[in-house]
Design a protein around this motif. Structure first.
Motif, PDB file in Angstrom:
ATOM      1  N   TYR A  91       0.811  -1.216   0.000  1.00 38.88           N
ATOM      2  CA  TYR A  91       0.000   0.000   0.000  1.00 38.88           C
ATOM      3  C   TYR A  91       0.853   1.280   0.000  1.00 38.88           C
ATOM      4  N   ARG A  92       2.161   1.116   0.068  1.00 40.06           N
ATOM      5  CA  ARG A  92       3.020   2.289   0.214  1.00 40.06           C
ATOM      6  C   ARG A  92       3.126   3.087  -1.085  1.00 40.06           C
ATOM      7  N   SER A  93       3.354   4.374  -0.941  1.00 38.21           N
ATOM      8  CA  SER A  93       3.721   5.202  -2.077  1.00 38.21           C
ATOM      9  C   SER A  93       5.235   5.182  -2.156  1.00 38.21           C
ATOM     10  N   VAL A  94       5.765   4.867  -3.321  1.00 38.36           N
ATOM     11  CA  VAL A  94       7.199   4.552  -3.377  1.00 38.36           C
ATOM     12  C   VAL A  94       7.973   5.388  -4.408  1.00 38.36           C
ATOM     13  N   PRO A  95       7.899   6.727  -4.350  1.00 38.07           N
ATOM     14  CA  PRO A  95       8.637   7.516  -5.344  1.00 38.07           C
ATOM     15  C   PRO A  95      10.138   7.314  -5.260  1.00 38.07           C
ATOM     16  N   GLU A  96      10.653   6.957  -4.081  1.00 36.80           N
ATOM     17  CA  GLU A  96      12.099   6.808  -3.926  1.00 36.80           C
ATOM     18  C   GLU A  96      12.649   5.606  -4.675  1.00 36.80           C
ATOM     19  N   TYR A  97      11.790   4.716  -5.143  1.00 42.40           N
ATOM     20  CA  TYR A  97      12.266   3.536  -5.845  1.00 42.40           C
ATOM     21  C   TYR A  97      12.567   3.821  -7.309  1.00 42.40           C
ATOM     22  N   GLY A  98      12.173   4.963  -7.796  1.00 44.33           N
ATOM     23  CA  GLY A  98      12.554   5.351  -9.143  1.00 44.33           C
ATOM     24  C   GLY A  98      11.625   4.920 -10.251  1.00 44.33           C
ATOM     25  N   ALA A  99      10.482   4.357  -9.943  1.00 42.89           N
ATOM     26  CA  ALA A  99       9.533   3.993 -11.001  1.00 42.89           C
ATOM     27  C   ALA A  99       9.015   5.256 -11.670  1.00 42.89           C
ATOM     28  N   LYS A 100       8.953   5.237 -12.990  1.00 47.82           N
ATOM     29  CA  LYS A 100       8.506   6.400 -13.742  1.00 47.82           C
ATOM     30  C   LYS A 100       7.257   6.123 -14.585  1.00 47.82           C
ATOM     31  N   THR A 101       6.971   4.848 -14.832  1.00 47.18           N
ATOM     32  CA  THR A 101       5.816   4.500 -15.648  1.00 47.18           C
ATOM     33  C   THR A 101       4.821   3.713 -14.819  1.00 47.18           C
ATOM     34  N   VAL A 102       3.641   4.250 -14.664  1.00 44.72           N
ATOM     35  CA  VAL A 102       2.583   3.597 -13.909  1.00 44.72           C
ATOM     36  C   VAL A 102       1.718   2.791 -14.879  1.00 44.72           C
ATOM     37  N   ILE A 103       1.448   1.542 -14.535  1.00 45.05           N
ATOM     38  CA  ILE A 103       0.478   0.750 -15.286  1.00 45.05           C
ATOM     39  C   ILE A 103      -0.723   0.543 -14.379  1.00 45.05           C
ATOM     40  N   VAL A 104      -1.867   1.060 -14.798  1.00 46.45           N
ATOM     41  CA  VAL A 104      -3.093   0.883 -14.023  1.00 46.45           C
ATOM     42  C   VAL A 104      -3.917  -0.203 -14.704  1.00 46.45           C
ATOM     43  N   LEU A 105      -4.173  -1.281 -13.989  1.00 49.39           N
ATOM     44  CA  LEU A 105      -4.904  -2.406 -14.563  1.00 49.39           C
ATOM     45  C   LEU A 105      -6.403  -2.145 -14.517  1.00 49.39           C
ATOM     46  N   GLY A 106      -7.069  -2.470 -15.611  1.00 45.68           N
ATOM     47  CA  GLY A 106      -8.487  -2.170 -15.754  1.00 45.68           C
ATOM     48  C   GLY A 106      -9.382  -3.006 -14.869  1.00 45.68           C
ATOM     49  N   CYS A 107     -10.601  -2.529 -14.717  1.00 45.08           N
ATOM     50  CA  CYS A 107     -11.627  -3.229 -13.948  1.00 45.08           C
ATOM     51  C   CYS A 107     -12.981  -2.792 -14.507  1.00 45.08           C
ATOM     52  N   ARG A 108     -14.013  -3.456 -14.078  1.00 47.72           N
ATOM     53  CA  ARG A 108     -15.344  -3.303 -14.659  1.00 47.72           C
ATOM     54  C   ARG A 108     -15.852  -1.853 -14.638  1.00 47.72           C
ATOM     55  N   VAL A 109     -16.531  -1.501 -15.741  1.00 48.36           N
ATOM     56  CA  VAL A 109     -17.228  -0.232 -15.853  1.00 48.36           C
ATOM     57  C   VAL A 109     -18.706  -0.537 -16.079  1.00 48.36           C
ATOM     58  N   ASP A 110     -19.569   0.092 -15.308  1.00 43.31           N
ATOM     59  CA  ASP A 110     -21.014  -0.099 -15.463  1.00 43.31           C
ATOM     60  C   ASP A 110     -21.551   0.970 -16.417  1.00 43.31           C
ATOM     61  N   GLY A 111     -21.664   0.605 -17.683  1.00 42.10           N
ATOM     62  CA  GLY A 111     -22.038   1.596 -18.682  1.00 42.10           C
ATOM     63  C   GLY A 111     -20.867   2.535 -18.894  1.00 42.10           C
ATOM     64  N   SER A 112     -20.949   3.709 -18.294  1.00 41.58           N
ATOM     65  CA  SER A 112     -19.818   4.644 -18.303  1.00 41.58           C
ATOM     66  C   SER A 112     -19.396   5.016 -16.884  1.00 41.58           C
ATOM     67  N   VAL A 113     -19.968   4.314 -15.913  1.00 41.14           N
ATOM     68  CA  VAL A 113     -19.690   4.604 -14.500  1.00 41.14           C
ATOM     69  C   VAL A 113     -18.642   3.619 -13.967  1.00 41.14           C
ATOM     70  N   PRO A 114     -17.546   4.123 -13.415  1.00 38.43           N
ATOM     71  CA  PRO A 114     -16.505   3.216 -12.923  1.00 38.43           C
ATOM     72  C   PRO A 114     -16.959   2.437 -11.689  1.00 38.43           C
ATOM     73  N   SER A 115     -16.542   1.195 -11.617  1.00 41.67           N
ATOM     74  CA  SER A 115     -16.803   0.407 -10.413  1.00 41.67           C
ATOM     75  C   SER A 115     -15.975   0.968  -9.270  1.00 41.67           C
ATOM     76  N   LEU A 116     -16.323   0.594  -8.051  1.00 38.18           N
ATOM     77  CA  LEU A 116     -15.585   1.070  -6.880  1.00 38.18           C
ATOM     78  C   LEU A 116     -14.115   0.671  -6.958  1.00 38.18           C
ATOM     79  N   GLN A 117     -13.852  -0.539  -7.426  1.00 38.99           N
ATOM     80  CA  GLN A 117     -12.466  -0.985  -7.521  1.00 38.99           C
ATOM     81  C   GLN A 117     -11.673  -0.141  -8.510  1.00 38.99           C
ATOM     82  N   LEU A 118     -12.292   0.210  -9.635  1.00 43.28           N
ATOM     83  CA  LEU A 118     -11.601   1.035 -10.623  1.00 43.28           C
ATOM     84  C   LEU A 118     -11.334   2.430 -10.065  1.00 43.28           C
ATOM     85  N   LYS A 119     -12.301   2.982  -9.333  1.00 48.35           N
ATOM     86  CA  LYS A 119     -12.099   4.285  -8.697  1.00 48.35           C
ATOM     87  C   LYS A 119     -10.917   4.234  -7.739  1.00 48.35           C
TER      88      LYS A 119
END
Length: 259
Positions: A91-119
């Motif tokens: 759960y940590r925020s880790v800017p000191e590790y040097g990652a520069k590219t974030v990959i956000v994995l998708g999750c269900r969308v209800d019509g055009s409304v994001p699911s709680l997990q996606l939010k």
């Protein structure tokens, strides 16, 4: 004989108590319309344990022993896999590790409304990107048959609302599962010359499988967070649905480990 009867009574109570507890936990997501392989397997197994406990005395001794052994082995396997998966629930925020590219994995969308997990995934990604202003994100998720927009497009809207400039966001809109999410995201990263030191953002139960796939794709993970090219940041899942999603992803982890 007295000790034997007492032991059988304890086993009966354990089976009834554990079976009822986990059955209710696996049934809870149904109230929110969540039904998948995780709670299906959990409901069947928990109900079997509960029924075994209720009718304990009526079951033939050999069959009863076999059932207890199966439940015990399943409990040990579940606990062991949970402990293995928990190592990547970061759960940590880790800017000191040097990652520069974030990959956000998708999750269900209800019509055009994001699911709680996606939010929640987008909120975790936004937190990191606001801390690391030179980072970019690949938003990965296609459009399902019951979705009006792609998951990636939905994530873009959420991140822009959170204050992330649209120029920092790359959309990957053709994937339909976790492996495709990561394979296609890696292709986007290579095509655009982005840093391959990645931060994968998803729910905690999902991180272990993501790590295994990344390792298979050549994005290596070390023995702890921040070593190698794979880094992780997790968002939390609602307590009532956590066990269901953990169980479902556990099946995926086993598949990745075997195949």
């Amino acid at each position: 004989m007295v000790k034997s009867s007492k032991g059988l009574l304890i086993l009966k109570i354990v089976l009834i108590t554990a079976g009822a507890f986990f059955l209710l936990w696996y049934l809870a997501p149904l109230a929110a319309g969540i039904f998948n392989e995780g709670n299906a397997a959990g409901i069947v197994f928990s109900a079997a344990a509960l029924l075994c406990g209720v009718f304990f005395e009526r079951i033939p001794p050999r069959l009863r022993l076999a059932a207890v052994c199966v439940f015990a082995a399943a409990a040990v396997a579940f606990a062991s896999l949970s402990a293995y998966m928990a190592h990547w629930m970061n759960y940590r925020s880790v800017p000191e590790y040097g990652a520069k590219t974030v990959i956000v994995l998708g999750c269900r969308v209800d019509g055009s409304v994001p699911s709680l997990q996606l939010k929640n995934r987008c909120a975790a990604a936004a937190e990191f990107m606001l801390q690391v202003p030179d980072s970019v994100a690949v938003l990965s998720g296609g459009q399902g048959p019951d979705e009006d927009i792609s998951e990636a497009e939905c994530m873009k809207c959420l991140l822009v609302e959170a204050g992330i400039d649209e120029s920092r966001l790359y959309l990957e809109e053709s994937s339909a599962n976790t492996r495709e999410n990561l394979e296609n995201s890696l292709a986007v990263i290579k095509k655009n010359g982005l840093s391959q030191s990645v931060l994968v953002v998803t729910n905690e139960y999902h991180q272990c499988r993501a790590m295994l796939i990344c390792r298979d794709l050549g994005i290596m993970a070390g023995s702890d967070f921040g070593y190698g090219l794979f880094h992780s940041k997790s968002c939390k899942t609602s307590a009532y649905s956590f066990l269901t999603f953990l169980t479902r992803d556990m099946m995926g982890v086993v598949k990745e480990l075997i195949f």
